[in-house]
Design an enzyme around this catalytic site. Structure first.
Site, mmCIF file in Angstrom:
data_model
loop_
_atom_site.group_PDB
_atom_site.id
_atom_site.type_symbol
_atom_site.label_atom_id
_atom_site.label_comp_id
_atom_site.label_asym_id
_atom_site.label_seq_id
_atom_site.Cartn_x
_atom_site.Cartn_y
_atom_site.Cartn_z
ATOM 1 N N ASP A 104 0.335 -0.756 -0.376
ATOM 2 C CA ASP A 104 -0.177 -0.026 -0.075
ATOM 3 C C ASP A 104 0.565 1.446 0.160
ATOM 4 O O ASP A 104 1.762 1.311 0.867
ATOM 5 C CB ASP A 104 -0.974 0.434 1.533
ATOM 6 C CG ASP A 104 -2.076 0.351 1.644
ATOM 7 O OD1 ASP A 104 -2.212 1.903 0.672
ATOM 8 O OD2 ASP A 104 -3.140 -0.339 1.568
ATOM 9 N N GLU A 265 -6.708 2.967 -5.710
ATOM 10 C CA GLU A 265 -8.407 3.676 -4.922
ATOM 11 C C GLU A 265 -8.805 4.897 -5.455
ATOM 12 O O GLU A 265 -8.372 6.159 -4.998
ATOM 13 C CB GLU A 265 -7.396 3.975 -4.052
ATOM 14 C CG GLU A 265 -9.229 3.738 -3.175
ATOM 15 C CD GLU A 265 -8.701 4.385 -1.422
ATOM 16 O OE1 GLU A 265 -9.950 4.305 -0.481
ATOM 17 O OE2 GLU A 265 -8.485 5.024 -0.903
ATOM 18 N N HIS A 327 -11.783 -3.362 3.372
ATOM 19 C CA HIS A 327 -11.352 -2.510 5.098
ATOM 20 C C HIS A 327 -12.354 -1.844 5.159
ATOM 21 O O HIS A 327 -12.342 -0.838 6.138
ATOM 22 C CB HIS A 327 -10.047 -2.613 5.610
ATOM 23 C CG HIS A 327 -9.085 -1.503 4.459
ATOM 24 N ND1 HIS A 327 -9.254 -1.428 3.264
ATOM 25 C CD2 HIS A 327 -8.643 -0.743 4.686
ATOM 26 C CE1 HIS A 327 -8.907 -0.986 3.138
ATOM 27 N NE2 HIS A 327 -7.624 0.399 3.837
ATOM 28 N N ASP A 328 -12.282 -0.922 4.287
ATOM 29 C CA ASP A 328 -13.921 -0.155 4.598
ATOM 30 C C ASP A 328 -14.779 0.360 4.062
ATOM 31 O O ASP A 328 -15.572 1.139 4.790
ATOM 32 C CB ASP A 328 -13.004 1.853 3.579
ATOM 33 C CG ASP A 328 -11.519 1.635 3.619
ATOM 34 O OD1 ASP A 328 -11.055 1.594 4.939
ATOM 35 O OD2 ASP A 328 -11.482 2.188 3.135
#
Ligand code: NOJ
Ligand code: CA
Length: 531
Positions: A104, A265, A327-328
């Site tokens: 990331d 993203e 994860h969001d």
């Protein structure tokens, strides 16, 4: 079989390091823990999941205000997670199994504890002042403009720093000051970060909020936000044209290495705007997340329309991405739980959809066992934005720490772990895990699924059906989104009389010859039929 870019045909698995596997009993997942679970992900045989790559959410030094998305050193490993030597070993071990590694990259903001920001905040005239976005208060002391933080709990994305009497910008938490990407020194320093990880052998990056980085250099107000949100292209705090220049610079850097990639993203839901992130000359992101699936209701029509709208604006040569969980967001298993048996059956249909569409599938850890959101009591809440339930530990077995830890898990283990876990599903041919393994290994063997054409067929209410084709291989995928039997009228669609059922989401339905005029489906059933 012909080969294409690995990131177009591979399945990518997201690991949230804190919650995947603890190796030393401190209750926190870590890099050695991940290494110990690589065989689950791909041991080269269909007994494993068979994924092609992992994406690791941040494992860098961080005060953890946003659980690692507040980075205080881009070129090291947080001691909770291990060391750089552990990271190198993870890359080695993953590569040995044919698993690529994406890390990331969080370029929009650092932690407020990053040495760059500590220095920046220390004086108005210091050399790093211009690395962040500082502005004087308005005459009445008010923040410089009307922008809003992504987190409603934060509200105003400006914090007045008493040391120098100016506000700094933070699109997320106050502990996440935004970098000033108009400053060439920031660009150079962040390019060095990319090189650092590329030299260590990573195969690419997931770029956090890749549409933010650049914003109006004059910091003008956003126009008033209409109910329903901003139309594309009118915000001044993100999606600013310069961001494409920054992404082209990343791309040139990556292109200097062999076979690396970046997936961005891009939190933009308008597909026409989103696809600009591939670049006019396909010279920006290799892949841009399409988050549309995270907000679709459980409806064949909704998913079909989403896929078709996206494909209709996708530039020639660009490649779709699909994802059902991360994860969001609440996990797909919980989002689409209609109650009763239907909940699990929908999970199966979702898996088949994700792994048969034309595009790169991203799987979130735990999705392969149908892990639901965990229950997080108020006194265990740690995230400012309500995202704890989708971050509870991976459920490896039915023991007290779910096989995740022998100690006290940093986040409570979901109550479903007793029955929903890898150990319980591994040997059960009817399990969700077995379905995922079959789907992924089938996909690996199928050129039509990996890079064949896509054409949707029929408009039967409640059914999403499409044909994937490559050379001689023609596959019909039919997904019944309703909790009642359905049939696809193959004759009116020009399909052959018979085909071969390759795989059903219903474990009781065995492969073999099958009639397609009509093709009959059970409640919440998906099938792959070879034509
Ligand atoms: C997006 C990440 O996915 C999310 O977890 C994080 O809070 C924000 N970016 C800020 O980095
Ligand atoms: Ca640990």
């Amino acid at each position: 079989m012909a080969t294409g870019d690995w990131w177009r045909h591979g399945v990518i698995y997201q690991i949230y390091p804190r919650s995947f596997q603890d190796s030393n009993g401190d209750g926190i997942g870590d890099l050695p823990g991940i290494i110990s679970r690589l065989d689950h992900l791909n041991d080269g045989t269909p007994d494993s999941l068979g994924v092609d790559a992992i994406w690791l959410s941040p494992f860098y030094p961080s005060p953890m205000a946003d659980f690692g998305y507040d980075v205080s050193d881009y070129c090291d490993v947080h001691p909770d997670y291990g060391t750089l030597a552990d990271f190198d070993e993870l890359v080695r071990q993953a590569h040995r199994r044919g698993i690529r590694v994406l890390v990331d990259f969080v370029p929009n903001h650092t932690s407020d504890q990053h040495p760059w920001f500590r220095e920046s905040r220390s004086s108005r005239t210091g050399p790093r002042r211009g690395w962040y976005v500082w502005r004087d208060p308005g005459a009445d002391g008010s923040p410089p403009n009307n922008w809003r933080s992504y987190f409603p709990a934060v509200g105003v994305p400006w914090t007045l720093d008493p040391a120098t009497g100016q506000y700094y910008l933070h699109s997320f938490l106050p502990q996440q000051p935004d970098l000033n990407w108009w400053n060439p020194e920031v660009r150079a320093a962040m390019h060095d970060v990319l090189r650092f990880w590329l030299e260590r052998g990573v195969d690419g990056f997931r770029i956090d909020v890749a549409h933010k980085m650049a914003r109006d250099p004059e910091l003008r107000d956003n126009p008033p936000e209409p109910s329903g949100g901003f139309p594309a292209g009118v915000r001044r705090d993100e999606d600013w044209p310069e961001v494409h220049v920054i992404l082209r610079e990343f791309r040139r850097l990556l292109d200097g290495y062999d076979d690396r990639m970046a997936v961005g993203e891009v939190g933009i839901y308008d597909p026409a705007r989103l696809v600009r992130y591939f670049g006019d000359a396909l010279d920006e992101l290799h892949l841009a997340f399409n988050f549309a699936f995270l907000v679709q209701p459980w409806s064949a029509e909704a998913f079909r329309a989403s896929v078709e709208r996206y494909q209709s604006v996708l530039p020639e040569g660009a490649w779709p991405v699909y994802t059902l969980s991360n994860h969001d967001n609440p996990r797909a298993r919980s989002r689409y739980d209609g109650g009763g048996a239907s909940g699990e059956r929908r999970t199966r249909v979702g898996a088949m959809m994700l792994l048969t569409l034309r595009g790169t599938p991203f799987l979130y850890y735990g999705e392969e066992i149908g892990q639901p959101d965990g229950e997080v009591p108020p006194d265990r809440v740690v995230d400012v934005h309500g995202r704890d339930p989708e971050r509870t530990p991976m459920q490896w077995d039915g023991g007290p720490g779910a096989g995740f830890t022998g100690g006290d898990p940093w986040m409570p283990v979901g109550s479903a772990a007793r029955s929903v876990n890898v150990a319980a599903q591994r040997a059960d041919p009817a399990s969700i895990l077995s379905l995922y393994r079959r789907l992924i290994w089938y996909r690996r063997s199928s050129a039509a699924l990996r890079w064949g054409s896509y054409e949707s067929v029929g408009r039967t209410p409640g059914l999403f059906a499409f044909v994937r084709e490559c050379g001689e291989e023609r596959l019909l995928v039919a997904l019944n989104f309703r909790d009642e039997p359905a049939h696809l009228d193959g004759s009116s669609l020009g399909l052959p009389h018979r085909g071969r059922l390759e795989l059903s989401t219903d474990p009781d339905r065995a492969p073999g010859a099958i009639g397609i005029q009509p093709l009959r489906l059970g409640p919440d059933e998906g099938v792959i039929v070879r034509l």
